[in-house]
Design a protein around this motif. Structure first.
Motif, mmCIF file in Angstrom:
data_model
loop_
_atom_site.group_PDB
_atom_site.id
_atom_site.type_symbol
_atom_site.label_atom_id
_atom_site.label_comp_id
_atom_site.label_asym_id
_atom_site.label_seq_id
_atom_site.Cartn_x
_atom_site.Cartn_y
_atom_site.Cartn_z
ATOM 1 N N LEU A 29 50.484 16.622 -96.379
ATOM 2 C CA LEU A 29 51.060 16.071 -97.611
ATOM 3 C C LEU A 29 51.151 17.117 -98.725
ATOM 4 O O LEU A 29 50.387 17.090 -99.692
ATOM 5 N N ASP A 40 46.118 23.371 -107.092
ATOM 6 C CA ASP A 40 46.102 21.923 -107.273
ATOM 7 C C ASP A 40 45.742 21.275 -105.939
ATOM 8 O O ASP A 40 46.577 21.156 -105.048
ATOM 9 N N ARG A 41 44.484 20.866 -105.792
ATOM 10 C CA ARG A 41 44.012 20.339 -104.519
ATOM 11 C C ARG A 41 44.663 19.006 -104.174
ATOM 12 O O ARG A 41 44.716 18.613 -103.023
ATOM 13 N N ARG A 42 45.137 18.276 -105.196
ATOM 14 C CA ARG A 42 45.745 16.982 -104.933
ATOM 15 C C ARG A 42 47.142 17.138 -104.347
ATOM 16 O O ARG A 42 47.540 16.390 -103.465
ATOM 17 N N ASN A 43 47.901 18.133 -104.847
ATOM 18 C CA ASN A 43 49.281 18.311 -104.398
ATOM 19 C C ASN A 43 49.453 19.430 -103.380
ATOM 20 O O ASN A 43 50.548 19.629 -102.868
ATOM 21 N N ARG A 44 48.381 20.188 -103.099
ATOM 22 C CA ARG A 44 48.442 21.287 -102.114
ATOM 23 C C ARG A 44 49.480 22.342 -102.511
ATOM 24 O O ARG A 44 50.130 22.957 -101.664
ATOM 25 N N TYR A 74 47.219 8.696 -106.852
ATOM 26 C CA TYR A 74 48.680 8.636 -106.863
ATOM 27 C C TYR A 74 49.106 8.770 -105.412
ATOM 28 O O TYR A 74 49.373 9.860 -104.931
ATOM 29 N N GLU A 84 39.191 11.630 -100.718
ATOM 30 C CA GLU A 84 39.113 13.036 -101.128
ATOM 31 C C GLU A 84 40.455 13.738 -100.937
ATOM 32 O O GLU A 84 40.887 14.527 -101.767
ATOM 33 N N HIS A 85 41.116 13.415 -99.817
ATOM 34 C CA HIS A 85 42.390 14.061 -99.512
ATOM 35 C C HIS A 85 43.452 13.689 -100.541
ATOM 36 O O HIS A 85 44.184 14.550 -101.033
ATOM 37 N N TYR A 86 43.539 12.400 -100.892
ATOM 38 C CA TYR A 86 44.559 11.967 -101.850
ATOM 39 C C TYR A 86 44.229 12.410 -103.268
ATOM 40 O O TYR A 86 45.122 12.663 -104.074
ATOM 41 N N ALA A 87 42.940 12.466 -103.607
ATOM 42 C CA ALA A 87 42.552 12.785 -104.985
ATOM 43 C C ALA A 87 42.377 14.285 -105.195
ATOM 44 O O ALA A 87 42.370 14.751 -106.331
ATOM 45 N N GLY A 88 42.236 15.054 -104.097
ATOM 46 C CA GLY A 88 41.964 16.487 -104.237
ATOM 47 C C GLY A 88 40.572 16.744 -104.774
ATOM 48 O O GLY A 88 40.333 17.711 -105.481
ATOM 49 N N LEU A 89 39.627 15.844 -104.461
ATOM 50 C CA LEU A 89 38.257 15.967 -104.960
ATOM 51 C C LEU A 89 37.273 15.968 -103.802
ATOM 52 O O LEU A 89 37.631 15.629 -102.671
ATOM 53 N N TYR A 114 58.207 12.265 -106.477
ATOM 54 C CA TYR A 114 58.393 13.483 -105.690
ATOM 55 C C TYR A 114 57.970 13.250 -104.248
ATOM 56 O O TYR A 114 57.099 12.423 -103.967
ATOM 57 N N ASN A 116 40.546 20.215 -96.028
ATOM 58 C CA ASN A 116 41.062 18.928 -96.503
ATOM 59 C C ASN A 116 42.134 19.109 -97.582
ATOM 60 O O ASN A 116 42.926 18.210 -97.833
ATOM 61 N N PHE A 117 42.148 20.278 -98.230
ATOM 62 C CA PHE A 117 43.069 20.507 -99.350
ATOM 63 C C PHE A 117 44.056 21.636 -99.059
ATOM 64 O O PHE A 117 44.773 22.080 -99.945
#
Lengths: 322, 322
Positions: free
Chosen positions: B239, B100-104, A218, A290-295, B232, B140-141
């Motif tokens: 980010l 939430d690693r994707r949304n920080r 996303y 990884e940064h965008y997916a949080g994985l 959002y 990274n997260f």
């Protein structure tokens, strides 16, 4: 005279028969006795319990195919290089996925492809499979067939059905809606995305062992006021998220003994992609995915151990590696 | 004559002293001896190891405050009614969160408020605390102070600093950026959201024991073409997502023996909220919050055991319950 010889022969036969029978009875008795004691040991000792299938195999009369053992270790093999994330892990017979309860789409799906699994047997295929909701997901977080109906989106596979052709069950399980995401049909699901799946199978046929991690992204984009913003549609009564992009992170194990694995990542926009664009143009830095997916991908492996970075051309990959 | 009496007194004193000393020495010897044997038992027996602090307490000369025990069970107490989700769990001294690693931004933060923790001691407070990134999150997260700088958003607490005033450490830890989300300042962070936090503390002072789960929501809204879409903003170099809403699910334990707990959920839009709107107008069906957040609240408790549903007025809550 003849009768006496006959009687002697009969006697010998009877004797041998008795001996043979006693021998078999002895084997059987010993087997039963040992099995009983083994059963006791297994009940008392946790280590014996842990390796029970192996011990039983030692005691067995005939050699049995070690199906159970294979099944036990299959999931361990798929996740050999570590879990990208740990949210709501779901185990299927030939792939592992992490489910995003908020978006009703998987976070990631991990597969391990081997040459032997790709051989297409005529009686296995998607003709026998049908899309269905995974009822093990709580109803509040589950996507259903109704969500995709008349949504304008295809039901796109994350773990490709074509990768799981060794058993019909494996193929069927890729049709669970947990493994499905809304994808643009023309120019994506039947276009570039399909080409990427074929490329992965080509790599497998060539190098024998390939690990793939697939999932949605996303990604934020610049708004007119210059700020970054994430925007994605949600479809159906259960609100299934339509990802803006999809990624595939691929790791090829080297054929050379002690050879280093090779890793690359692709990000494709969930949109109509022109046919003439080469796959290579979607190569992406794995740390960015990884940064965008949080994985975190293949984290069991130190990054420095990964051979090379992304290659400029497809032919060079095939030339330089393996 | 006098001397003899004195000598007798001295003799008795000496005798008593010796007896007392021997008695103490006996106690000490037995204690040392028992402690040694106890040490051996603890090394050999896992159960003894598990309850070692309790056994030591039995042997102790003086009664010691059971600090260690409290600390051990604190996290168990906070999560008494189950985990809303299991993604990237992080334990702090007085609250538990899922990141939430994707949304920080956190998925959820759980707290257990008790009357005694709210008593404000003068030397504990937010004056001594400062916002800081949690370095245990992979870089990274991780969100950083730079993400919030000049973003136009406040650094809003999920677990409120005012709920953790029994130790300075507890208060400081609420300032980790894992517990922080971008919030509109005027009319939200200093307005309705603050009122909600005060309401929770009021409930605690009144009923003694309150469980709170707080988190962000990314709610879809109708686009001009009639489709639902989530949108959002993301701020800063890392980010960090700006949630569209925030929720608080509150569970009040009954003061009555065997009384049923009472539960309610609030959803506030991350926007300027007029001062005159009553908190009750933000009451929300908890199942709806669960659907949008992909979480399950207080799942350790059957829903049917929860007393009543949402109440029409604040005064009625205070009248009917407890």
């Amino acid at each position: 005279m003849k009768l006496r010889w006959h009687l002697l022969g009969l006697g010998i036969l009877l004797g041998l028969g008795t001996a043979g029978f006693s021998f078999a009875a002895g084997i059987y008795y010993q087997h039963e006795h040992a099995t009983q004691r083994l059963q006791q040991l297994i009940q008392q000792n946790p280590y014996a319990y842990y390796i029970r299938s192996k011990i039983y195999k030692v005691f067995a009369f005939f050699k049995t195919p070690d199906d159970e053992e294979n099944a036990n270790h299959r999931l361990g093999r798929i996740m050999k290089y570590g879990f990208p994330g740990l949210d709501d892990i779901r185990l299927y017979s030939d792939f592992v996925l992490s489910y995003d309860r908020r978006n009703r789409v998987a976070h990631w799906v991990c597969e391990h492809l081997q040459k032997k699994d790709l051989s297409t047997t005529t009686h296995v295929g998607r003709a026998h499979a049908s899309f269905q909701p995974d009822l093990s997901v709580p109803s509040n977080f589950r996507s259903s067939l109704a969500d995709y109906r008349r949504s304008g989106f295809n039901r796109g596979h994350l773990a490709a059905a074509g990768n799981h052709h060794s058993h019909q069950t494996h193929c069927n399980e890729t049709f669970y809606l947990t493994n499905i995401a809304p994808q643009i049909g023309k120019g994506f699901n039947s276009g570039a995305w399909n080409n990427l799946e074929i490329y992965v199978r080509d790599l497998t046929l060539r190098y024998g062992s390939v690990y793939v991690c697939t999932g949605p992204l996303y990604k934020p984009k610049q708004r007119c006021d210059g700020k970054l913003s994430v925007e994605y549609e949600m479809i159906g009564p259960n609100l299934v998220a339509v990802p803006t992009h999809f990624f595939k992170v691929i790791m090829v194990e080297s054929k050379v003994p002690l050879g280093k694995p090779y890793m690359e990542g692709y990000v494709l926009p969930n949109a109509t992609i022109p046919d003439n664009l080469p796959l290579r143009s979607f190569l992406c830095d794995i740390r960015e995915i990884e940064h965008y997916a949080g994985l975190k991908f293949f984290d069991g492996l130190r990054r420095s151990a990964i051979f090379g970075s992304n290659y400029p051309s497809e032919s060079q990959v095939f030339r330089d590696f393996g």
